[in-house]
Design an enzyme around this catalytic site. Sequence first.
Site, PDB file in Angstrom:
ATOM      1  N   MET A   1       1.091  -1.291   0.097  1.00  0.00           N
ATOM      2  CA  MET A   1       0.076  -0.030  -0.017  1.00  0.00           C
ATOM      3  C   MET A   1       1.017   1.250   0.098  1.00  0.00           C
ATOM      4  O   MET A   1       1.549   1.680   1.056  1.00  0.00           O
ATOM      5  CB  MET A   1      -0.732  -0.037   1.341  1.00  0.00           C
ATOM      6  CG  MET A   1      -1.788   0.960   1.138  1.00  0.00           C
ATOM      7  SD  MET A   1      -2.151   2.263   2.451  1.00  0.00           S
ATOM      8  CE  MET A   1      -1.063   3.342   2.621  1.00  0.00           C
ATOM      9  N   PRO A   2       0.850   1.902  -1.167  1.00  0.00           N
ATOM     10  CA  PRO A   2       1.768   3.045  -0.894  1.00  0.00           C
ATOM     11  C   PRO A   2       0.716   4.334  -0.296  1.00  0.00           C
ATOM     12  O   PRO A   2      -0.444   4.307  -0.450  1.00  0.00           O
ATOM     13  CB  PRO A   2       1.941   3.405  -2.477  1.00  0.00           C
ATOM     14  CG  PRO A   2       0.880   2.645  -3.044  1.00  0.00           C
ATOM     15  CD  PRO A   2       0.701   1.456  -2.368  1.00  0.00           C
TER      16      PRO A   2
END
Length: 129
Positions: free
Chosen positions: A1-2
């Site tokens: 998850m950026p």
Amino acid sequence: MPFVRIDALKADTARLDALGRAVHEAMTETIDIPADDRFQVLTSHDGTRGTLRYDDGYLGIRRDDDLVFVSITMRRGRTPEQKQALYRRIAELAGKYAGTEPRNVFVRLTENEPIDWSFGDGIAQYAVG
């Protein structure tokens, strides 16, 4: 998850949305981020409550007030080639969607470990163990 933060000078909502779209699309294409994994903070600085400071010629790149700072924090694991492809694609799509010249796209990538994320409930959901 950026986690993505985009900062631009005097950008309206449409430009911020276009920049967010460009970055997200580039991440899905180059570093295998799922399409529904979008967490972004989009900020315009108008000079009255905050501003962006930059060197307009650092490393021989001529920047101007259309400069956009893109900060991406994500889990470790991408190759140098994937990162280079990501930077190129962000610059290309920022031009296509927001009219931002590639010379004005500044990207900073920070990597971390699964334990460094909590998506809610006070739990590190990606932590093993």
